[in-house]
Design a protein around this motif. Sequence first.
Motif, PDB file in Angstrom:
ATOM      1  N   GLY A   1     -32.840 -40.734 104.814  1.00  0.00           N
ATOM      2  CA  GLY A   1     -33.732 -40.378 103.718  1.00  0.00           C
ATOM      3  C   GLY A   1     -34.475 -41.520 102.932  1.00  0.00           C
ATOM      4  N   ARG A   2     -35.298 -41.434 102.228  1.00  0.00           N
ATOM      5  CA  ARG A   2     -36.131 -42.421 101.242  1.00  0.00           C
ATOM      6  C   ARG A   2     -35.409 -42.764 100.149  1.00  0.00           C
ATOM      7  NH1 ARG A   2     -39.844 -44.842 104.440  1.00  0.00           N
ATOM      8  NH2 ARG A   2     -40.391 -43.217 106.243  1.00  0.00           N
ATOM      9  N   LEU A   3     -35.250 -44.126  99.895  1.00  0.00           N
ATOM     10  CA  LEU A   3     -34.632 -44.428  98.688  1.00  0.00           C
ATOM     11  C   LEU A   3     -35.285 -44.527  97.057  1.00  0.00           C
ATOM     12  CD1 LEU A   3     -32.160 -46.371  97.525  1.00  0.00           C
ATOM     13  CD2 LEU A   3     -33.324 -48.507  97.892  1.00  0.00           C
ATOM     14  N   VAL A   4     -34.503 -43.734  96.322  1.00  0.00           N
ATOM     15  CA  VAL A   4     -35.357 -43.578  95.016  1.00  0.00           C
ATOM     16  C   VAL A   4     -34.088 -44.377  94.088  1.00  0.00           C
ATOM     17  CG1 VAL A   4     -35.626 -41.950  93.139  1.00  0.00           C
ATOM     18  CG2 VAL A   4     -36.023 -41.256  95.761  1.00  0.00           C
ATOM     19  N   ILE A   5     -34.855 -45.083  93.101  1.00  0.00           N
ATOM     20  CA  ILE A   5     -33.965 -45.714  92.061  1.00  0.00           C
ATOM     21  C   ILE A   5     -33.608 -44.955  90.640  1.00  0.00           C
ATOM     22  CG2 ILE A   5     -33.555 -48.090  90.912  1.00  0.00           C
ATOM     23  CD1 ILE A   5     -33.833 -48.175  94.194  1.00  0.00           C
ATOM     24  N   ALA A   6     -32.699 -44.718  90.466  1.00  0.00           N
ATOM     25  CA  ALA A   6     -32.530 -44.187  89.065  1.00  0.00           C
ATOM     26  C   ALA A   6     -32.124 -45.340  88.074  1.00  0.00           C
ATOM     27  CB  ALA A   6     -31.418 -43.180  88.984  1.00  0.00           C
ATOM     28  N   THR A   7     -32.783 -45.260  86.888  1.00  0.00           N
ATOM     29  CA  THR A   7     -32.797 -46.332  85.950  1.00  0.00           C
ATOM     30  C   THR A   7     -31.910 -45.674  84.597  1.00  0.00           C
ATOM     31  OG1 THR A   7     -34.806 -45.971  85.110  1.00  0.00           O
ATOM     32  CG2 THR A   7     -34.588 -47.733  86.670  1.00  0.00           C
TER      33      THR A   7
ATOM     34  N   ASP B   1     -29.151 -43.764  82.361  1.00  0.00           N
ATOM     35  CA  ASP B   1     -27.685 -43.155  82.527  1.00  0.00           C
ATOM     36  C   ASP B   1     -27.529 -41.829  82.097  1.00  0.00           C
ATOM     37  OD1 ASP B   1     -27.808 -43.516  79.724  1.00  0.00           O
ATOM     38  OD2 ASP B   1     -26.633 -45.240  79.698  1.00  0.00           O
ATOM     39  N   ASP B   2     -28.530 -40.864  82.141  1.00  0.00           N
ATOM     40  CA  ASP B   2     -28.417 -39.512  81.676  1.00  0.00           C
ATOM     41  C   ASP B   2     -28.571 -38.775  82.816  1.00  0.00           C
ATOM     42  OD1 ASP B   2     -28.493 -37.012  80.716  1.00  0.00           O
ATOM     43  OD2 ASP B   2     -30.633 -37.438  79.674  1.00  0.00           O
ATOM     44  N   PRO B   3     -27.681 -37.880  83.270  1.00  0.00           N
ATOM     45  CA  PRO B   3     -27.692 -37.043  84.303  1.00  0.00           C
ATOM     46  C   PRO B   3     -28.635 -36.104  84.467  1.00  0.00           C
ATOM     47  CG  PRO B   3     -25.370 -37.247  83.291  1.00  0.00           C
ATOM     48  CD  PRO B   3     -26.155 -37.872  82.340  1.00  0.00           C
ATOM     49  N   ALA B   4     -29.073 -35.817  83.031  1.00  0.00           N
ATOM     50  CA  ALA B   4     -30.311 -34.738  82.939  1.00  0.00           C
ATOM     51  C   ALA B   4     -31.429 -35.318  83.562  1.00  0.00           C
ATOM     52  CB  ALA B   4     -30.387 -34.253  81.738  1.00  0.00           C
ATOM     53  N   ALA B   5     -31.481 -36.662  83.438  1.00  0.00           N
ATOM     54  CA  ALA B   5     -32.779 -37.487  83.725  1.00  0.00           C
ATOM     55  C   ALA B   5     -32.741 -38.117  85.186  1.00  0.00           C
ATOM     56  CB  ALA B   5     -33.131 -38.666  82.991  1.00  0.00           C
ATOM     57  N   LEU B   6     -31.740 -37.676  86.135  1.00  0.00           N
ATOM     58  CA  LEU B   6     -31.778 -38.081  87.383  1.00  0.00           C
ATOM     59  C   LEU B   6     -32.805 -37.564  88.411  1.00  0.00           C
ATOM     60  CD1 LEU B   6     -29.539 -39.495  88.912  1.00  0.00           C
ATOM     61  CD2 LEU B   6     -28.890 -37.364  89.873  1.00  0.00           C
ATOM     62  N   PRO B   7     -33.695 -38.670  88.813  1.00  0.00           N
ATOM     63  CA  PRO B   7     -34.853 -38.219  89.639  1.00  0.00           C
ATOM     64  C   PRO B   7     -34.437 -37.201  90.840  1.00  0.00           C
ATOM     65  CG  PRO B   7     -34.458 -40.521  89.800  1.00  0.00           C
ATOM     66  CD  PRO B   7     -33.381 -40.010  88.841  1.00  0.00           C
ATOM     67  N   ALA B   8     -35.169 -36.765  91.554  1.00  0.00           N
ATOM     68  CA  ALA B   8     -34.911 -36.036  92.754  1.00  0.00           C
ATOM     69  C   ALA B   8     -35.067 -37.028  93.756  1.00  0.00           C
ATOM     70  CB  ALA B   8     -35.964 -34.713  92.909  1.00  0.00           C
ATOM     71  N   GLY B   9     -34.329 -36.818  95.086  1.00  0.00           N
ATOM     72  CA  GLY B   9     -34.351 -37.617  96.151  1.00  0.00           C
ATOM     73  C   GLY B   9     -33.431 -37.489  97.014  1.00  0.00           C
ATOM     74  N   ASP B  10     -33.573 -38.048  98.276  1.00  0.00           N
ATOM     75  CA  ASP B  10     -32.388 -37.747  99.475  1.00  0.00           C
ATOM     76  C   ASP B  10     -31.329 -38.884  99.092  1.00  0.00           C
ATOM     77  OD1 ASP B  10     -33.546 -35.656 100.699  1.00  0.00           O
ATOM     78  OD2 ASP B  10     -34.567 -36.755 102.014  1.00  0.00           O
ATOM     79  N   VAL B  11     -31.768 -40.183  98.827  1.00  0.00           N
ATOM     80  CA  VAL B  11     -31.222 -41.144  98.658  1.00  0.00           C
ATOM     81  C   VAL B  11     -31.093 -41.805  97.316  1.00  0.00           C
ATOM     82  CG1 VAL B  11     -30.263 -43.410  99.273  1.00  0.00           C
ATOM     83  CG2 VAL B  11     -30.882 -41.661 100.954  1.00  0.00           C
ATOM     84  N   ILE B  12     -30.239 -41.650  96.292  1.00  0.00           N
ATOM     85  CA  ILE B  12     -30.468 -42.278  95.127  1.00  0.00           C
ATOM     86  C   ILE B  12     -29.478 -43.567  94.876  1.00  0.00           C
ATOM     87  CG2 ILE B  12     -30.467 -41.637  92.653  1.00  0.00           C
ATOM     88  CD1 ILE B  12     -30.812 -38.820  93.388  1.00  0.00           C
ATOM     89  N   ALA B  13     -30.108 -44.537  94.350  1.00  0.00           N
ATOM     90  CA  ALA B  13     -29.317 -45.826  93.786  1.00  0.00           C
ATOM     91  C   ALA B  13     -29.276 -45.587  92.138  1.00  0.00           C
ATOM     92  CB  ALA B  13     -30.043 -47.061  94.188  1.00  0.00           C
ATOM     93  N   LEU B  14     -27.941 -45.639  91.635  1.00  0.00           N
ATOM     94  CA  LEU B  14     -28.004 -45.753  90.269  1.00  0.00           C
ATOM     95  C   LEU B  14     -27.933 -47.139  89.684  1.00  0.00           C
ATOM     96  CD1 LEU B  14     -25.193 -43.040  89.868  1.00  0.00           C
ATOM     97  CD2 LEU B  14     -27.814 -42.475  89.653  1.00  0.00           C
ATOM     98  N   ALA B  15     -29.118 -47.527  89.041  1.00  0.00           N
ATOM     99  CA  ALA B  15     -29.248 -48.815  88.665  1.00  0.00           C
ATOM    100  C   ALA B  15     -28.636 -49.174  87.357  1.00  0.00           C
ATOM    101  CB  ALA B  15     -30.608 -49.250  88.636  1.00  0.00           C
ATOM    102  N   SER B  16     -28.509 -48.147  86.453  1.00  0.00           N
ATOM    103  CA  SER B  16     -27.728 -48.252  85.240  1.00  0.00           C
ATOM    104  C   SER B  16     -26.455 -48.796  85.335  1.00  0.00           C
ATOM    105  CB  SER B  16     -27.756 -47.164  84.299  1.00  0.00           C
ATOM    106  OG  SER B  16     -27.133 -47.030  83.362  1.00  0.00           O
ATOM    107  N   PRO B  17     -26.006 -49.870  84.506  1.00  0.00           N
ATOM    108  CA  PRO B  17     -24.423 -50.444  84.591  1.00  0.00           C
ATOM    109  C   PRO B  17     -23.637 -49.479  83.997  1.00  0.00           C
ATOM    110  CG  PRO B  17     -25.856 -51.693  82.946  1.00  0.00           C
ATOM    111  CD  PRO B  17     -26.836 -50.632  83.611  1.00  0.00           C
TER     112      PRO B  17
END
Length: 454
Positions: free
Chosen positions: A123-129, A131-147
């Motif tokens: 799938g295509r990579l989406v970056i989540a910036t 740290d709020d689970p409710a704000a997680l973007p939709a996508g097949d592959v998600i990288a969680l950038a927030s530390p």
Amino acid sequence: MIDSTLGRAGAVLALLLASAPALAAPAAPWVVKPEWVKADEAYLASDALAGRGSATPDEAKAAAWVASQFEQFGLVRAPGMSGYLQTATIVQPKLGGAPALGVGGQSVAGLTLLMAPAGEVRGRLVIATSDDPAALPAGDVIALASPKLPLIPMLMAARGHGAKLLLVRESAETKGILKQMGGAARIPGYLEGDAPESIALATLPPAEFDRLVQKPGQEVTLALPGMTATRSTTTNALGYLPGTDPEAGVLLLSAHVDHLGRRPDGTIMHGADDDASGVTAVLELARALAAGPRSRRGILFVCYGSEEMGGFGSAYFGAHPPVPLSKIALNIEFEMIGAQDPKLPRGALMVTGYERSNLAETLAAHGALVAPDPYPEQHFFERSDNYQLALKGVVAHTLSGWATTPVYHQPTDTIANLDLPFMTAAIQSLIEPVRWLAASDFQPKWNAGGQPSR
Ligand SMILES: [Zn+2]
């Protein structure tokens, strides 16, 4: 109790029963004999059953014994069933080679899998910036950038959105989770016929992860070579006490018959408390109620298999109930009643999710020694078989003596470490409240926000 790291010829029967005269004599006070409690435990937690490993022949042997006890007490087969046992097949996928991550056609080193699905991911990579689970973007592959991401809530949110792969930066927390799982990725098993788990969770070392988050939109592949699956059979034991009023609903009293089996070094995990004590409660309530006058409501006594692997026996029962779930007025699961939590009032059992419905307070009003769960942060409500039924709408709670006992999932969970007098008194204290439930038309209700949804 599940570790926190990551279940018709009835119509004819009902007619026959409706015409049978109800016994009018009042119930004689029933005394739970300590020697019965001890004898139940002595067999269930014996070396002969080798820890009743989930979905093993030892579990089947334990379930067959419970069924034979049900029959001896005078319980009958549940409606529509040809015997006292219900079996289901669990499929367990297994990875045969090293997983490989590719981004934009280039392989990426350092991948560590924490959780894997049964098949490949693309799938295509989406970056989540955030740290709020409710704000997680939709996508097949998600990288969680927030530390400072909350890992498990993020995983649950991503799973809810249908994501296939969650990538996170390797940290002390992710290393700790891997260690708790014995150093190997978890590949969830599933009931045959159900969809397998579809999300992967993996980490990359900080340098690789930081390069990855610069590549949103790239195609990501996760290859899982050599995937195979093993199949095993889990067994539930069911016994039934028919009621006099087919319209009055059915009570479900349950526990889990399985435990952790043997450790790789051969040590038997006896599980005298977890959950031979709960099975003992179900058996002794069955003995007591079968010996008394027939109640209005029917009572299903069920001891599930494969709770420790993820509630498979109860999930199967919930999907194949012998009476429609809408007829099950309530479920009480018994888990780990072999000792009392020092935090609880003397003699009391805790009710998981006490405030989620009006069942516990009503039981208390009818003399049951029950108290709220002192450890809400442990999520015990979600960690036993009651949860599988609660997800399907049945008001379902677990009663427990000491859910954080030091013997929890240890080789020391043996008969020698049970408080048999407490256990006997706890079972005794529930007989009259359960008789009342079986005679009444009280229908417990979820309180606002109390019913769980996955
Ligand atoms: Zn357990």
